[in-house]
Design a protein around this motif. Sequence first.
Motif, PDB file in Angstrom:
ATOM      1  N   UNK B 310      -6.210   4.837  15.970  1.00  0.00           N
ATOM      2  CA  UNK B 310      -5.839   6.095  15.310  1.00  0.00           C
ATOM      3  C   UNK B 310      -5.043   5.770  14.043  1.00  0.00           C
ATOM      4  N   UNK B 311      -5.498   6.295  12.941  1.00  0.00           N
ATOM      5  CA  UNK B 311      -4.768   6.084  11.684  1.00  0.00           C
ATOM      6  C   UNK B 311      -3.543   6.985  11.672  1.00  0.00           C
ATOM      7  N   UNK B 312      -2.412   6.414  11.304  1.00  0.00           N
ATOM      8  CA  UNK B 312      -1.184   7.213  11.299  1.00  0.00           C
ATOM      9  C   UNK B 312      -0.708   7.535   9.900  1.00  0.00           C
ATOM     10  N   UNK B 313      -1.271   6.869   8.930  1.00  0.00           N
ATOM     11  CA  UNK B 313      -0.734   7.074   7.582  1.00  0.00           C
ATOM     12  C   UNK B 313      -1.799   6.795   6.534  1.00  0.00           C
ATOM     13  N   UNK B 314      -1.732   7.541   5.473  1.00  0.00           N
ATOM     14  CA  UNK B 314      -2.565   7.278   4.308  1.00  0.00           C
ATOM     15  C   UNK B 314      -1.739   7.655   3.093  1.00  0.00           C
ATOM     16  N   UNK B 315      -1.686   6.756   2.136  1.00  0.00           N
ATOM     17  CA  UNK B 315      -0.980   7.138   0.911  1.00  0.00           C
ATOM     18  C   UNK B 315      -1.713   6.593  -0.298  1.00  0.00           C
ATOM     19  N   UNK B 316      -1.586   7.301  -1.374  1.00  0.00           N
ATOM     20  CA  UNK B 316      -2.332   6.982  -2.587  1.00  0.00           C
ATOM     21  C   UNK B 316      -1.398   6.366  -3.600  1.00  0.00           C
ATOM     22  N   UNK B 317      -1.896   5.374  -4.291  1.00  0.00           N
ATOM     23  CA  UNK B 317      -1.052   4.670  -5.257  1.00  0.00           C
ATOM     24  C   UNK B 317      -0.750   5.547  -6.459  1.00  0.00           C
ATOM     25  N   UNK B 318       0.508   5.599  -6.847  1.00  0.00           N
ATOM     26  CA  UNK B 318       0.841   6.314  -8.077  1.00  0.00           C
ATOM     27  C   UNK B 318       0.649   5.425  -9.310  1.00  0.00           C
ATOM     28  N   UNK B 319       0.379   4.141  -9.083  1.00  0.00           N
ATOM     29  CA  UNK B 319       0.309   3.205 -10.201  1.00  0.00           C
ATOM     30  C   UNK B 319      -1.124   2.943 -10.636  1.00  0.00           C
ATOM     31  N   UNK B 320      -1.946   2.567  -9.677  1.00  0.00           N
ATOM     32  CA  UNK B 320      -3.298   2.135 -10.013  1.00  0.00           C
ATOM     33  C   UNK B 320      -4.287   3.061  -9.331  1.00  0.00           C
ATOM     34  N   UNK B 321      -5.208   3.573 -10.093  1.00  0.00           N
ATOM     35  CA  UNK B 321      -6.206   4.490  -9.545  1.00  0.00           C
ATOM     36  C   UNK B 321      -7.089   3.763  -8.539  1.00  0.00           C
ATOM     37  N   UNK B 322      -7.349   4.448  -7.442  1.00  0.00           N
ATOM     38  CA  UNK B 322      -8.272   3.878  -6.472  1.00  0.00           C
ATOM     39  C   UNK B 322      -7.632   2.914  -5.496  1.00  0.00           C
ATOM     40  N   UNK B 323      -6.347   2.919  -5.402  1.00  0.00           N
ATOM     41  CA  UNK B 323      -5.690   2.093  -4.389  1.00  0.00           C
ATOM     42  C   UNK B 323      -5.006   2.996  -3.384  1.00  0.00           C
ATOM     43  N   UNK B 324      -5.215   2.659  -2.108  1.00  0.00           N
ATOM     44  CA  UNK B 324      -4.584   3.447  -1.052  1.00  0.00           C
ATOM     45  C   UNK B 324      -4.024   2.518   0.008  1.00  0.00           C
ATOM     46  N   UNK B 325      -3.155   3.048   0.826  1.00  0.00           N
ATOM     47  CA  UNK B 325      -2.631   2.298   1.959  1.00  0.00           C
ATOM     48  C   UNK B 325      -2.997   3.037   3.235  1.00  0.00           C
ATOM     49  N   UNK B 326      -3.430   2.264   4.221  1.00  0.00           N
ATOM     50  CA  UNK B 326      -3.777   2.856   5.503  1.00  0.00           C
ATOM     51  C   UNK B 326      -3.016   2.109   6.586  1.00  0.00           C
ATOM     52  N   UNK B 327      -2.375   2.821   7.455  1.00  0.00           N
ATOM     53  CA  UNK B 327      -1.725   2.193   8.606  1.00  0.00           C
ATOM     54  C   UNK B 327      -2.271   2.835   9.860  1.00  0.00           C
ATOM     55  N   UNK B 328      -2.399   2.040  10.901  1.00  0.00           N
ATOM     56  CA  UNK B 328      -2.923   2.597  12.142  1.00  0.00           C
ATOM     57  C   UNK B 328      -2.013   2.233  13.297  1.00  0.00           C
ATOM     58  N   UNK B 329      -2.329   2.781  14.462  1.00  0.00           N
ATOM     59  CA  UNK B 329      -1.456   2.586  15.618  1.00  0.00           C
ATOM     60  C   UNK B 329      -1.474   1.162  16.125  1.00  0.00           C
ATOM     61  N   UNK B 330      -2.441   0.371  15.673  1.00  0.00           N
ATOM     62  CA  UNK B 330      -2.457  -1.026  16.090  1.00  0.00           C
ATOM     63  C   UNK B 330      -1.337  -1.814  15.423  1.00  0.00           C
ATOM     64  N   UNK B 331      -0.693  -1.229  14.439  1.00  0.00           N
ATOM     65  CA  UNK B 331       0.396  -1.912  13.759  1.00  0.00           C
ATOM     66  C   UNK B 331      -0.045  -2.631  12.508  1.00  0.00           C
ATOM     67  N   UNK B 332      -1.313  -2.491  12.149  1.00  0.00           N
ATOM     68  CA  UNK B 332      -1.831  -3.166  10.961  1.00  0.00           C
ATOM     69  C   UNK B 332      -1.762  -2.203   9.781  1.00  0.00           C
ATOM     70  N   UNK B 333      -1.367  -2.751   8.660  1.00  0.00           N
ATOM     71  CA  UNK B 333      -1.362  -1.957   7.438  1.00  0.00           C
ATOM     72  C   UNK B 333      -2.330  -2.595   6.441  1.00  0.00           C
ATOM     73  N   UNK B 334      -3.164  -1.768   5.842  1.00  0.00           N
ATOM     74  CA  UNK B 334      -4.183  -2.257   4.924  1.00  0.00           C
ATOM     75  C   UNK B 334      -3.963  -1.699   3.538  1.00  0.00           C
ATOM     76  N   UNK B 335      -4.304  -2.512   2.566  1.00  0.00           N
ATOM     77  CA  UNK B 335      -4.431  -2.004   1.206  1.00  0.00           C
ATOM     78  C   UNK B 335      -5.909  -1.732   0.992  1.00  0.00           C
ATOM     79  N   UNK B 336      -6.219  -0.529   0.658  1.00  0.00           N
ATOM     80  CA  UNK B 336      -7.618  -0.106   0.525  1.00  0.00           C
ATOM     81  C   UNK B 336      -7.888   0.131  -0.951  1.00  0.00           C
ATOM     82  N   UNK B 337      -8.668  -0.756  -1.521  1.00  0.00           N
ATOM     83  CA  UNK B 337      -9.056  -0.562  -2.910  1.00  0.00           C
ATOM     84  C   UNK B 337     -10.463   0.023  -2.911  1.00  0.00           C
ATOM     85  N   UNK B 338     -10.603   1.155  -3.525  1.00  0.00           N
ATOM     86  CA  UNK B 338     -11.889   1.854  -3.486  1.00  0.00           C
ATOM     87  C   UNK B 338     -12.953   0.977  -4.135  1.00  0.00           C
ATOM     88  N   UNK B 339     -14.002   0.759  -3.395  1.00  0.00           N
ATOM     89  CA  UNK B 339     -15.075  -0.091  -3.894  1.00  0.00           C
ATOM     90  C   UNK B 339     -14.951  -1.535  -3.459  1.00  0.00           C
TER      91      UNK B 339
END
Lengths: 523, 963
Positions: B310-339
């Motif tokens: 289950x994803x617990x968090x999503x946030x969008x970068x205010x600096x660079x377009x197309x970058x997001x952060x995703x965190x899930x209940x497994x305790x892993x946090x990802x940087x998600x770059x679109x594409x």
Amino acid sequence: MVTKSDTRPTSKQKQFNLLTTFGYDETCDPTSIISNPSVRPTYRIRFLHMDSVGLRLKIMDDLTTEVIVPEGEYESPDEEHVKKSQGKTSNFPLAPPVFKETPKESGFHKTIRTCLQKIREAMLHHRWLEASQFMSSYCQTLEDTTATMPQLQSEMIWKMGTEILHHNPNSKIEDYNSFYERMKNSGVKQYLVVCLEHAFHFLVKGHFEEAKRQLSIAESWRYGRKSAGQSQRIKLIQAYKGFLDYLIWCNKKATLSIMDDPDAGAIQEMHSYFRQSSVNLKEVMKTPGVWDPFLLSYVDMQEFYNDHDGALKVLNNYSYDNGFPPNPNAHVYLYQYLKKHEAPPKEQIQVLKILHALVPSHALMLEYCSLLLQSGKQSNFGKALGVCLDLLDYACWRNSLDVWSQVKNILLRLRTSEGWSEIVEELMVKRKDWWPALHFTHSSSSKENGELEEIKIFVAEVLCPSASMYSYQVKRQSRGESLCKTKKTKRKRNYVTSRKCRENLKRKREQTSRGRQHKDQCV
Amino acid sequence: MDYTFPPELFTSYFHSGPPNSEFAHNVGGWGVYGQVKEASSITKQHGTAATLPEHTQFATKHQMEGETWLPVESLTLPLFPPKRGRKWHSTALSDPLDFSEHMQDYYLHRSQDAFYTMSQFLEENLHSVNTKGKTSVLSRTQGFMETLKYKKCAVTYLKPRIKAYHNLLSDVIYDIPPELLAHNLYEELTQQRELEQFSEVATGGALCYIPFSQLNNTQQGCLLYPGDPGLHSLNFHRLALEFHAEGPPCIDSSLRPFSFQLDGTVRQICTGTPQDTSNVGVRSDYTCGVWMVSEKNEPKTVEVIQTKEVATCLSISPHIQGELLVASESGVAHLWTVGKGLQKFRKEDSNMYFNARSAWRWCDFTGHPRVMIYADRTGVELTDIRTNENCSHTLFRIGQTPDCKTGERVIMSKYLREVHMFHHLITTQFSAYILDERFPCIPMVKWDHMMEDPPMFAHVLASNSSGAGTTKVVLGSQRSQELTLLQYSGGRQDACCTRGPPAALLRPRDSLSHLPAQIPHRHHIAQQRLALKAAGVTCIQQNQGARDICVLQLTEAGDVFYQMLRPQVASCKEDVTTPTQNSEDVGLPTSVQHRSSIDTLISQDMSVDREKSKGSLGSTSPGPTVDCGFERRGTDLPCFKVVVNDDPEETDLGLSGFELDNRQGVSSSASRPAEASTACAARPSLAKAGDDALLKWKIWLFKLVRKNHRKQRFPHNTIRARGLLDKSGETESRWREPMEEDKRDSLRRDVKEAMKRGKFLVHGATHLPPMEPVSVPGSVEPSAWTDDLSQRLSVSWEGGWKVWWEESLGMNQESKMQALRRKRRRQKMARAHNRLELSGSFTTSVSYQSDMDDLSGYTSATSQSAASDSEGTRLSLFSDDLSEPGSYKTSQMHGRTARVNEEYQSSLQEASRGLFDEGVPSAPLATSSQVSSVFPSQRTPRVGGSSQTSLSQLKRKKARMGF
């Protein structure tokens, strides 16, 4: 039964009547708001009768409860641990209910709960008048001998009452005084806190002497065994007293400096203030914390008496003691002190280096950079470049012409030396995947002025050859000034037909491909 | 600039230990200065001016004065018409101890599942055992269950057969052992209860607003919110918000939303910094997606990813377009770059600082594009993702330094990019903190927000462009829908300080109390709907000049409510002219006088307020509950215009159904401020906000009821009987035919007009065809009806029903006798007084005789009347003295009727002289003389032809006139 008309003539002495503090009109029944006829009358009469004798009795009551029921501050950590493990099974972070009904509560308790709820509601919605009405009745909770937490009640009354007083345009300093005094004495636990707050109130209102007197009273307060929190609070009170002494010292110093031949008595007086102040301030700065105003005053005094070692020791301790929080200001003060006393640049660089590690975005980093460059060493150029690039990482420096031109300067100077490409490579390896998107994009270029664009083009070509697209975009923009203008007018319009958009895109693509061809030819 | 760090901070202690204070009360945020420092430290540093210490300006960590923002209306308003909600929803918490009821339901309604296995096994055997062989096991079970259905005493009514079965099979018949089922049910219910109280997946909120362009005070923007019953769709709704310099602000939501259907429930919507094209991140439980929104083009999906946990968090970068952060209940946090896909940057199997038993994780960006926030319930860390090894340091942790309470947990963290480059907002269930990432571990600002439920949504509004004013933080909680407005300032040239007390904003669930009363079932539906949990909060502010703030709140049903906040000018505070204080005259008498003057001032205020509070607190009607406090505030707040976004036909329906009600509502609301203004002029007339708001609510509620209207299913069989008595079909059309449309309209107008004026609508004033005259029925002559029933009816018409019955049944004999006796005695006395002769003694014996007669009925009536005849005429001369004229005048009557009448009169007189408790229906009369004077005259038609009565009356009247 004694009626109010009987009590009034006898109240020559200062009455312990909280109602008047909240602007309570004696002709109205304070309990009329609370609907519990069974408990009302007795409490009311007792309340109105509480004169100074009653006050003394009240304090006695509090003292006994103090002795019998120790509060959380006295508990050993083991006990707390046991409590915790026995406690909640739920791991959901919910605040415990505020107005909880207890199984064994009398009608009076119920009334108190209702009243508190009403006060809270009124205060949260900023209906201060209504809150003050309820508050005048709520003070009766202090009468409750069966209360499990008498401390808590008086603390709540203190906080809510002060807030209401703050929002009463008619409240005078006397009202505050009487209220603070009563609240101090209605609970031993909060004596120090209330004293401190009282002193703050005096300071804010410009009553310097009274504030100082309050602090002295609080300082001399002794009661039983001190808990950890209380001893800290006493230290803080002493420190504030020292701080006020310092302010007097400053004043004396300034007046003495104007006088041609100051007499010895005045100088002596000034010294005595210095001694009092420095002892207190030094004491509090031994414990970890943020002591910026105290430190500044202490250093100022030490500086005046030419005790540079003492000042430096305190500054160093404040900056480098591991128990202290990583306060950027500590390093700033140390650097400023060193700079003021013209310490060797190496020391200054050392301080700024640590500051750079802590806060790479600090405004002093520009000074750090220029210091590094002044040193003339080749190795420091790379460091200076690193510092500037770190600054550019942050959004607040992103469009700063100073930093970009500094970067350009460093690059120009570096180019003459050997192995410059390695240094640049090392700095840019961590940035290469996101710097182009951050700095060298179309959207960022549209906001910049010509000078900055020029510099950025230069830097981009050196640092990020992969982002060479940027320079073409910017060049194209500067070339086609008219194009920009038309674009702006278009943005003002809300909707642009998709056909026009497509045409625009097509034109852009053509231009970029043309640019690419041009570059290939150049290479 | 943001890179300036405050040169001097407020003092505070630094401890590294765990929190050591308990949460005790919920009023901590009031009345405390906190810390103090010199306000103008920079000038002092250079130290040239010899300022007296008395003139030093001090700044406190908490400043009592903040900006005052008041809601324009006294209630929130719905932004869109209600959508169809979930089929059932309840706001009550489930009780884990109800597991037995759930089990009972399960056995009753799912008996096939509950006893499936064993019933399959046992069916044959039971058949063979069964002598009749007709009933199956299942039907038996059902029968058994039927007996359970009614809450009888189970032991008393157990059938012996069932008892036997129970003894035999009770341990094998269940598919799931009841103990196990009960245990699991209890656990499940406990968990559900907790989820109802606090569902952490909704953290962050699913309501966002992207401002586009601003033209002539009209702010264009796009509101993003989930719709549909289960929040399964994502709506992009274009709004235009019109701010006027003086007039009311206006929201135009008339455009149709652009909608996407999603697979899961939308939990969170987040946006980056507003640019030409903004990215929008949407999180549901197992999927996250990015959309692209721009002013000119339609929104389109960019990329969607799926997570295992289950994803617990999503946030969008205010600096660079197309970058997001995703965190899930497994305790892993990802940087998600679109594409480019996901890139793991941190993994934590356990909580960071202590075991909080929570899998909730949160990520956000910071001032540096490659340093990320990683948070769980125990604290917040800054993680540098440039290095492969886990390089991170604490930004905030639950501990002693920020004076945390035991059990305090991080609820959410938010990077305040728009407000300050380095500031982060961190909320816990007790407090809200502002942290500067340049100086971690020590909060720059701390509030006790005093909310009942943990704040899970936050929106931050920057101070106006000049830097003056305060930064406003709006916190929203989930279950209780609370909204709290906090303010702070500083962070650049000066240290941060909190400003003013927290202010609670309006909640949708409180709106009903401000509306006119609803029909109970409608009220219930609306109440249920409005009390649903909140799901997101956002604010809209004008770009230039912070004049109005629009606060929007989303509930779980997909409804969006909004309220306008307006700053209150502090200059109109009451100026109390009090003598300036001199240090010299602090003598006792003056101070006492001063004190008393304050008291009188305050008491005046109070007395006024008491009147007010009686008006507002005592009455249940929605009153002007928003108080002004001590300040005199602007009294004439304009209500704002509403552009209703509705289907035309629905609007029509709504209006026609509600116009009347609405009028009443408006009139009542209009009359309220008038009362209030007479009571106190200081109170702002916020309740005046009525007309448009009430209309809007009316429509909204009407639609809500329509949407919720389903075919009622009764537990019994029903027959369609709608057409039988329904006149809506043919009858109505037939009735309508002669009436032309315009005539009907004009009639309706007339009715409205008449109602507005509070007058009657006279038939003649309308254009209706003249009515046929109805002939008046002829008068009824009661004497013509001589039968028993008619007599009784005519008597009871005059109110003598009871007496008539008592008469006819002979129930009043005794009292009559007594009355007679009394009368005789009086007559006797009168006579004795009159003439002291021997004959007097004779008459007494006669009267005695007649008394005796009376016992045996009315036999000697004639003799008696003859005897009293001569006396009566004479005596009537003094009748006034005796004040019982009736008895004398009627005594002249002849025959049985007369006698009955006379006796009736006297008894009546007795009765009315006494306590009136005899039950004479229409004679609750004041005095006996009235009774006696009224009754005979009324009774004349029935008695018939008694000219003597009228004569005697005439006489008596004459006597009276003589007086």
